[in-house]
Design an enzyme around this catalytic site. Sequence first.
Site, PDB file in Angstrom:
ATOM      1  N   LYS A  51     -34.602  -3.567 -24.672  1.00 36.32           N
ATOM      2  CA  LYS A  51     -35.038  -3.276 -26.043  1.00 36.32           C
ATOM      3  C   LYS A  51     -33.913  -2.591 -26.821  1.00 36.32           C
ATOM      4  O   LYS A  51     -32.919  -2.139 -26.227  1.00 36.32           O
ATOM      5  CB  LYS A  51     -36.287  -2.397 -25.993  1.00 36.32           C
ATOM      6  CG  LYS A  51     -36.084  -1.055 -25.292  1.00 36.32           C
ATOM      7  CD  LYS A  51     -37.415  -0.386 -24.966  1.00 36.32           C
ATOM      8  CE  LYS A  51     -37.184   0.962 -24.288  1.00 36.32           C
ATOM      9  NZ  LYS A  51     -38.448   1.553 -23.808  1.00 36.32           N
ATOM     10  N   ARG A 149     -50.025   6.850 -25.248  1.00 42.16           N
ATOM     11  CA  ARG A 149     -49.245   6.150 -26.260  1.00 42.16           C
ATOM     12  C   ARG A 149     -49.888   4.776 -26.361  1.00 42.16           C
ATOM     13  O   ARG A 149     -50.920   4.629 -26.996  1.00 42.16           O
ATOM     14  CB  ARG A 149     -47.766   6.130 -25.829  1.00 42.16           C
ATOM     15  CG  ARG A 149     -46.794   6.064 -26.965  1.00 42.16           C
ATOM     16  CD  ARG A 149     -45.350   6.199 -26.509  1.00 42.16           C
ATOM     17  NE  ARG A 149     -44.931   5.201 -25.520  1.00 42.16           N
ATOM     18  CZ  ARG A 149     -43.684   5.030 -25.101  1.00 42.16           C
ATOM     19  NH1 ARG A 149     -42.718   5.812 -25.571  1.00 42.16           N
ATOM     20  NH2 ARG A 149     -43.380   4.115 -24.219  1.00 42.16           N
ATOM     21  N   TYR A 271     -15.659  20.429 -42.568  1.00 41.13           N
ATOM     22  CA  TYR A 271     -16.638  20.859 -43.568  1.00 41.13           C
ATOM     23  C   TYR A 271     -17.203  22.232 -43.259  1.00 41.13           C
ATOM     24  O   TYR A 271     -17.537  22.530 -42.111  1.00 41.13           O
ATOM     25  CB  TYR A 271     -17.784  19.842 -43.658  1.00 41.13           C
ATOM     26  CG  TYR A 271     -17.423  18.603 -44.432  1.00 41.13           C
ATOM     27  CD1 TYR A 271     -17.043  18.693 -45.766  1.00 41.13           C
ATOM     28  CD2 TYR A 271     -17.451  17.355 -43.827  1.00 41.13           C
ATOM     29  CE1 TYR A 271     -16.697  17.557 -46.486  1.00 41.13           C
ATOM     30  CE2 TYR A 271     -17.115  16.212 -44.541  1.00 41.13           C
ATOM     31  CZ  TYR A 271     -16.736  16.321 -45.863  1.00 41.13           C
ATOM     32  OH  TYR A 271     -16.403  15.200 -46.567  1.00 41.13           O
ATOM     33  N   MET A 324     -18.579  12.185 -41.529  1.00 41.79           N
ATOM     34  CA  MET A 324     -19.081  10.807 -41.552  1.00 41.79           C
ATOM     35  C   MET A 324     -18.143   9.859 -40.809  1.00 41.79           C
ATOM     36  O   MET A 324     -18.581   8.981 -40.056  1.00 41.79           O
ATOM     37  CB  MET A 324     -19.245  10.341 -43.007  1.00 41.79           C
ATOM     38  CG  MET A 324     -19.868   8.960 -43.128  1.00 41.79           C
ATOM     39  SD  MET A 324     -19.955   8.383 -44.828  1.00 41.79           S
ATOM     40  CE  MET A 324     -21.182   9.466 -45.518  1.00 41.79           C
TER      41      MET A 324
HETATM   42  C1  LIG Z   1     -38.214   2.013 -22.490  1.00 44.00           C
HETATM   43  C2  LIG Z   1     -39.215   1.699 -21.454  1.00 44.00           C
HETATM   44  C3  LIG Z   1     -38.815   1.505 -20.126  1.00 44.00           C
HETATM   45  C4  LIG Z   1     -37.429   1.795 -19.639  1.00 44.00           C
HETATM   46  O1  LIG Z   1     -37.284   3.201 -19.561  1.00 44.00           O
HETATM   47  P1  LIG Z   1     -35.935   3.900 -19.033  1.00 44.00           P
HETATM   48  O2  LIG Z   1     -36.277   5.344 -19.013  1.00 44.00           O
HETATM   49  O3  LIG Z   1     -34.869   3.580 -20.025  1.00 44.00           O
HETATM   50  O4  LIG Z   1     -35.641   3.335 -17.711  1.00 44.00           O
HETATM   51  C5  LIG Z   1     -39.775   1.053 -19.218  1.00 44.00           C
HETATM   52  N1  LIG Z   1     -41.053   0.849 -19.622  1.00 44.00           N
HETATM   53  C6  LIG Z   1     -41.484   1.077 -20.874  1.00 44.00           C
HETATM   54  C7  LIG Z   1     -42.909   0.856 -21.232  1.00 44.00           C
HETATM   55  C8  LIG Z   1     -40.574   1.529 -21.841  1.00 44.00           C
HETATM   56  O5  LIG Z   1     -40.992   1.778 -23.084  1.00 44.00           O
END
Ligand SMILES: *Cc1c(COP(=O)(O)O)cnc(C)c1O
Length: 383
Positions: A51, A149, A271, A324
Amino acid sequence: MIFALPETSPAEPLDPSLAGGRLTIDLGALVANWRDLGARAPGAECAAVVKADGYGLGIEPVVGALSGAGCRTFFVALPSEGARARAVAPHAAIYVLNGLFEGAAPFFAAHRLRPVLGSTDEIAEWSAFRSAQGGDLPAAIHVDTGMNRLGLSLAEAAELSGDAAALAASGAVLLVSHFACADAPEHPLNALQLARFAAVRELFPTLPASLANSAGIFLDKAAHHDLLRPGIALYGGSAVAGSSNPMRAVVTLEARIMLVRDVPAGDGVGYSAVWQAPRDSRIAIISVGYADGFLRAAGSQTGRAGAAAAVEGHLAPIVGRVSMDLIALDVTDLPADLAQRSAFAELFGPNVPIDRTAARAGTIGYEFLTSLGTRFRRVFIGP
Ligand SMILES: *Cc1c(COP(=O)(O)O)cnc(C)c1O
């Protein structure tokens, strides 16, 4: 094999000599990490979570390398990411973790994406689409075991499991849940989630099951089940807080030194002049900043250290605010010939673990990776 990615703005490809930073992605190390994780759970299949553009590295090269190495199952968050993964992995199973977006079932079907169904509404919509459409449209069922969630409640899961026709109509081929605290192995929620997942599996005895993210793989083997879902550990990040990280570094971010200047004791740098030189100092200015995704919180001020970079393996602290487009490094203690115009300073990579940099910025390696910007020259190595 070394090749450069199609660059950031397609209209105007980035000449390597014009990029402020260089992001080197070791696809050989990525594949080695995937094999290493799989070997920790013999008997389970090792998938890959890709992802957020492959955790910022580029979903196409990541999926291409892993499927070339034999990875058959990928997880993305969004349907659009799934379509990109599909283009490079025509035969893989691709699951969309965020679930079924309302009205998007035809898109899922067109790209052969499998929704991870996270609510009774999603199950109803997918089941209706499947019965209208016909054909093989598999999905996963997500059951919440304590994260609150996504996922069916335990009561909803029990109801679904009691209705064989509804379960068949959903196309479920996988049972999924997700750990909330696996990065803290002693956290009591881990044992509770494992116990709840065991109960859920008994409700769906025919479905293969997947619970472990990266950190879950490092819990005991009771957490492995049938399908592993590592993300961060594939990319070399630390999965378990506060323990040594066994994964190979995959990502190296380097920035070009534009100039080195002398700063007299007492002068401020950058800055708001929040860092003042405690002695006569040599300061290297590098061409990367927060607009490149190098988080501003990694800066320092007098009395509070920030992250560090490395020049030829020698650590040079970041001094003052991250701007930046620029960052200042204190190179006073480095051999004089190392920090020079056009040399590169490593912001993270083999000499500077990304998790250490992230900790200094009050965050986690995940956020640094997924923030990586588009102004770098990206170089992919191997596998
Ligand atoms: C992002 C995610 C993972 C992978 O998690 P990591 O901690 O990066 O290994 C696995 N399962 C779900 C549902 C996730 O959202």
